[in-house]
Write a protein that holds these residues in place. Structure first.
Motif, short mmCIF file in Angstrom:
data_model
loop_
_atom_site.label_atom_id
_atom_site.label_comp_id
_atom_site.label_asym_id
_atom_site.label_seq_id
_atom_site.Cartn_x
_atom_site.Cartn_y
_atom_site.Cartn_z
N ARG A 170 0.82 -1.21 0.00
CA ARG A 170 0.00 0.00 0.00
C ARG A 170 0.86 1.26 0.00
O ARG A 170 0.36 2.35 -0.33
CB ARG A 170 -0.94 0.00 1.20
N LEU A 171 2.14 1.15 0.35
CA LEU A 171 3.03 2.31 0.33
C LEU A 171 3.11 2.92 -1.06
O LEU A 171 3.20 4.14 -1.21
CB LEU A 171 4.42 1.89 0.80
N SER A 172 3.07 2.08 -2.10
CA SER A 172 3.16 2.57 -3.47
C SER A 172 2.02 2.08 -4.34
O SER A 172 2.13 2.08 -5.57
CB SER A 172 4.50 2.13 -4.08
N SER A 173 0.92 1.63 -3.71
CA SER A 173 -0.25 1.11 -4.45
C SER A 173 0.19 -0.01 -5.40
O SER A 173 -0.20 -0.05 -6.57
CB SER A 173 -0.95 2.23 -5.23
N SER A 174 0.99 -0.91 -4.87
CA SER A 174 1.50 -2.02 -5.67
C SER A 174 1.43 -3.30 -4.85
O SER A 174 0.98 -3.30 -3.71
CB SER A 174 2.95 -1.74 -6.10
N THR A 175 1.88 -4.41 -5.43
CA THR A 175 1.96 -5.68 -4.73
C THR A 175 3.42 -6.07 -4.62
O THR A 175 4.11 -6.21 -5.63
CB THR A 175 1.18 -6.77 -5.47
N THR A 176 3.92 -6.23 -3.41
CA THR A 176 5.32 -6.57 -3.24
C THR A 176 5.56 -8.03 -3.62
O THR A 176 4.62 -8.83 -3.73
CB THR A 176 5.77 -6.35 -1.78
N ILE A 177 6.83 -8.38 -3.76
CA ILE A 177 7.18 -9.76 -4.10
C ILE A 177 6.72 -10.71 -3.00
O ILE A 177 6.23 -11.82 -3.30
CB ILE A 177 8.70 -9.88 -4.35
N PHE A 178 6.82 -10.30 -1.74
CA PHE A 178 6.40 -11.20 -0.67
C PHE A 178 4.88 -11.32 -0.62
O PHE A 178 4.35 -12.41 -0.35
CB PHE A 178 6.94 -10.75 0.68
N GLU A 179 4.17 -10.25 -0.87
CA GLU A 179 2.71 -10.33 -0.95
C GLU A 179 2.28 -11.25 -2.09
O GLU A 179 1.29 -11.98 -1.97
CB GLU A 179 2.12 -8.93 -1.12
N SER A 180 3.04 -11.25 -3.19
CA SER A 180 2.77 -12.19 -4.28
C SER A 180 3.04 -13.63 -3.85
O SER A 180 2.28 -14.54 -4.18
CB SER A 180 3.63 -11.84 -5.51
N MET A 181 4.11 -13.86 -3.10
CA MET A 181 4.38 -15.20 -2.57
C MET A 181 3.22 -15.69 -1.72
O MET A 181 2.80 -16.85 -1.84
CB MET A 181 5.65 -15.19 -1.70
#
Length: 376
Positions: A170-181
């Motif tokens: 949510r810091l950059s309105s994106s999905t981090t690599i760990f959130e994808s994992m």
């Protein structure tokens, strides 16, 4: 799912940025300007070795992207959330190896809108969005969003090829690599743990995705958890700062502590960057420290005593020897690893993290700490 170890390495070679450069890097990232063996659990899925770049200034792990795989040195950064990678055709981009989307059969274009970021010191980066498969050990994240850099200012030049953001998406309105994992069920638990080695003790380290490695914790200690207070960064509240056994706040100030010592835990920062009043009070208690222009210095032979942080009633230390950086142009004085910023929170970088094992629990929005069992 099988167990995989992904180490963190120390690179041989020169990092252009000294203490002042690493300080500027941290301020810029936060929008501030100013003049192993013995794995103890099967619950995690990937352990990435980390390399330490030039005496504890920066750490990276090896990550592969695309089909066929292209290999890159990535900084694993809990102080940002984008997956940023230098690309072919960028003349002055960071790193030695640049991603070639045209060579990957699994690459897919992302948003047609370009992305860019600008900082108050005039530095910038810009590029395009793409998607591709990213592999860390035995984990492959399918179609991870990538911020591909096609142009950047020279102040971004660095040893690593890219930055893998591990804060909250949510810091950059994106999905981090760990959130994808987590979303792709590649890890058994929404937890990852960092161990940073010291160059003076053979260096190296690791990041564990999906769990933690208690073999990296000093015997007799457990993980002390404290809740995240602002789930964009890994921001927590320390209870106190203790310098050479003397706390900055007395017991009568206990009700103010959560407001006085908010802290962002940032694996992508080298130093301890703290509000000016904290920097002033810490250095006032370090024998021989001096204000030097806009920065702080300490005696180069500072060997005794320690800085401690009170987290949930337990103390976690940084020995004085780790507060000493490189020599200034004044004989006997070195730059301090503690520098100031106009922010109202502390930024806790590798100076602290290389002495303590740190667990980022995304499922429960908390951070855990334990004294690290350092290599000898």
């Amino acid at each position: 799912m099988s167990l995989t170890l992904i180490p963190i390495f120390k690179a041989e070679g020169f990092v252009r940025e000294n203490t002042l450069g690493r300080w500027a890097h941290t301020l810029r990232k936060f929008g501030l300007t100013q003049i192993s063996p013995g794995l103890s659990s099967t619950s995690y899925q990937a352990v990435v070795p980390l390399v330490d770049v030039d005496f504890d200034k920066e750490y990276y792990g090896i990550v592969t992207i695309g089909s066929p795989e292209q290999s890159f040195k990535m900084q694993f950064d809990t102080g940002s959330s984008r997956f940023v990678l230098s690309t072919m055709g960028c003349d002055q981009c960071s790193g030695d190896t640049h991603f070639d989307p045209s060579a990957s059969s699994s690459f897919r274009p992302g948003s047609k809108e370009p992305w860019e970021i600008h900082y108050g010191d005039g530095s910038f980066a810009s590029g395009i969005i793409g998607r591709d498969d990213v592999t860390l050990g035995n984990i492959t994240v399918r179609q991870q969003s990538l911020n591909l850099v096609t142009n950047e200012s020279t102040s971004f030049d660095d040893t690593v090829d890219g930055v893998m953001g591990l804060s909250f998406g949510r810091l950059s309105s994106s999905t981090t690599i760990f959130e994808s994992m987590m979303a792709q069920k590649q890890v058994a638990r929404g937890v990852f743990g960092f161990y940073f080695g010291k160059r003076s003790l053979n260096g190296g380290g690791e990041v564990v995705f999906g769990g933690l490695d208690m073999a990296r914790v000093q015997p007799g200690h457990t993980i002390t958890y404290t809740n995240v207070t602002h789930a964009q960064y890994w921001k927590v509240a320390f209870r106190n700062v203790i310098v050479y056994g003397r706390p900055l706040l007395a017991k009568s100030d206990e009700g103010r502590r959560s407001r006085m010592f908010p802290a962002v835990i940032d694996t992508g920062s080298t130093l301890l960057v703290v509000p000016e009043w904290i920097a002033d009070q810490i250095h006032a208690r370090i024998p021989g420290s001096r204000s030097f222009d806009v920065t702080w210095t300490v005696p180069c032979n500072l060997m005794t005593g320690q800085l401690e942080f009170d987290i949930e009633g337990k103390r976690f230390a940084v020995p004085s020897v780790d507060l000493v950086r490189e020599q200034t142009n004044i004989q006997g004085l070195c730059y301090s690893a503690i520098q100031s910023s106009p922010a109202g929170f502390m930024i806790i970088g590798d100076v602290f993290l290389k002495n303590n094992y740190v667990v980022f629990d995304q499922e429960n929005q908390r951070v855990g700490f334990a004294p690290a069992l350092l290599d000898t």
